[in-house]
Motif scaffolding. Structure first.
Motif, mmCIF file in Angstrom:
data_model
loop_
_atom_site.group_PDB
_atom_site.id
_atom_site.type_symbol
_atom_site.label_atom_id
_atom_site.label_comp_id
_atom_site.label_asym_id
_atom_site.label_seq_id
_atom_site.Cartn_x
_atom_site.Cartn_y
_atom_site.Cartn_z
ATOM 1 N N PHE A 129 19.590 60.275 47.634
ATOM 2 C CA PHE A 129 20.602 59.208 47.691
ATOM 3 C C PHE A 129 21.975 59.827 47.902
ATOM 4 O O PHE A 129 22.757 59.380 48.754
ATOM 5 N N ARG A 142 22.806 62.839 49.107
ATOM 6 C CA ARG A 142 22.960 63.496 50.416
ATOM 7 C C ARG A 142 23.173 62.472 51.521
ATOM 8 O O ARG A 142 23.981 62.683 52.434
ATOM 9 N N LYS A 143 22.455 61.358 51.435
ATOM 10 C CA LYS A 143 22.634 60.318 52.443
ATOM 11 C C LYS A 143 24.013 59.674 52.297
ATOM 12 O O LYS A 143 24.669 59.351 53.300
ATOM 13 N N LEU A 144 24.462 59.502 51.071
ATOM 14 C CA LEU A 144 25.785 58.924 50.842
ATOM 15 C C LEU A 144 26.869 59.817 51.446
ATOM 16 O O LEU A 144 27.822 59.319 52.063
ATOM 17 N N ARG A 145 26.725 61.112 51.270
ATOM 18 C CA ARG A 145 27.697 62.032 51.846
ATOM 19 C C ARG A 145 27.689 61.930 53.371
ATOM 20 O O ARG A 145 28.748 61.934 54.009
ATOM 21 N N LYS A 179 25.136 50.257 54.011
ATOM 22 C CA LYS A 179 25.247 51.685 53.686
ATOM 23 C C LYS A 179 24.469 52.014 52.414
ATOM 24 O O LYS A 179 23.771 53.023 52.341
ATOM 25 N N CYS A 186 21.043 54.527 51.792
ATOM 26 C CA CYS A 186 20.935 55.542 50.739
ATOM 27 C C CYS A 186 19.706 55.300 49.868
ATOM 28 O O CYS A 186 19.004 56.243 49.496
ATOM 29 N N GLU A 206 16.309 57.728 49.403
ATOM 30 C CA GLU A 206 15.756 58.156 48.116
ATOM 31 C C GLU A 206 14.287 57.772 47.986
ATOM 32 O O GLU A 206 13.459 58.566 47.508
#
Length: 256
Positions: free
Chosen positions: A18, A20-23, A39, A43, A47
């Motif tokens: 979650f 890493r995808k958010l970044r 978005k 994320c 996950e």
């Protein structure tokens, strides 16, 4: 921007995918036009995918496959091989496992039955089904060791319990210990209506009788495996020789 310290918190909270995808979403301008909810959904999906991937990896490890990288995507469909993509796709859907049916895969030595069988086993793992793979003689060896230690029923339960039990090299050699014929019968009896069994063998079922000294056990085993089983009879070239030639060709190209 999401700092490394903040990103580490997601890992600490065990939602690393979650984070890493958010970044990625925060730093990639291609996501700028997306709504906030979209978005977040990306994320969450990342996950979920990561967690399912870890579950699949654990299922594959627990299955104890001999060919750990077997998969239906890498099966060869040669013109002179009696194996079709549609048939494999139907079996890879694992509807037969959900229906608790048996599958018997037969081919001559080198025909690729073990690879195809284990590829189907990996397909079951991908659906988060419990799978246990063993060569028949290796299973007997494990059960016999457990018998000497007074825990034979624990060993039998390990093979009786999975959603899919896979027995490779089925009756390649005769059953020498008469207790093992009883063990096999007990396992198949315990699985009837509760789990699926995949058997890979060089021999047709009518030849299995020759590998069991007890006629009563032979009849009982065959009735439980064969009566309502699906069959996949693989004919065609020797796949060990075919893949060896492919590898040799690649090595030759590498050094040119």
């Amino acid at each position: 921007m999401l700092s490394d310290e903040r990103l580490a918190l997601f890992t600490k909270w065990r939602v690393g995918a979650f984070g890493r995808k958010l970044r990625e979403v925060c730093e990639d301008v291609s996501y700028d036009d997306m709504a906030f909810e979209e978005k977040v959904e990306l994320c969450v999906d990342a996950e979920i995918e990561a967690r399912d991937g870890r579950k699949i990896e654990r299922a594959v490890r627990s299955a104890r496959f001999k060919i750990k990288d077997a998969c239906v995507e890498d099966i060869y469909y040669l013109p002179d091989r009696s194996l079709t993509r549609d048939r494999v796709a139907r079996l890879a859907s694992c509807a037969w496992v959900e229906a608790r049916e048996s599958l018997v895969v037969i081919s001559e030595s080198g025909g690729g039955k073990s690879y195809v069988a284990q590829a189907l086993g990996v397909s079951a793992c991908r659906r988060l089904m419990s799978v246990r793979y063993a060569r028949l003689n290796d299973m007997f060896r494990e059960v016999n060791v457990a018998r000497t230690e007074g825990r034979v029923y624990d060993a039998l339960d390990r093979f009786s319990g999975p959603d899919l039990l896979m027995l490779d090299d089925f009756f390649t050699t005769p059953i020498e210990n008469p207790l093992n014929a009883v063990d096999l019968f007990e396992m198949l009896e315990a699985r009837e209506g509760r789990g699926s069994t995949l058997i890979a063998s060089q021999l047709e079922p009518d030849q299995w009788y020759l590998r069991i000294n007890s006629e009563l056990c032979a009849d009982s085993i065959l009735n439980r495996v064969v009566e309502h089983a699906r069959f996949l009879d693989i004919k065609g070239p020797n796949m060990r020789e075919y893949t060896a030639r492919l590898r040799a060709g690649k090595d030759e190209d590498y050094w040119k």
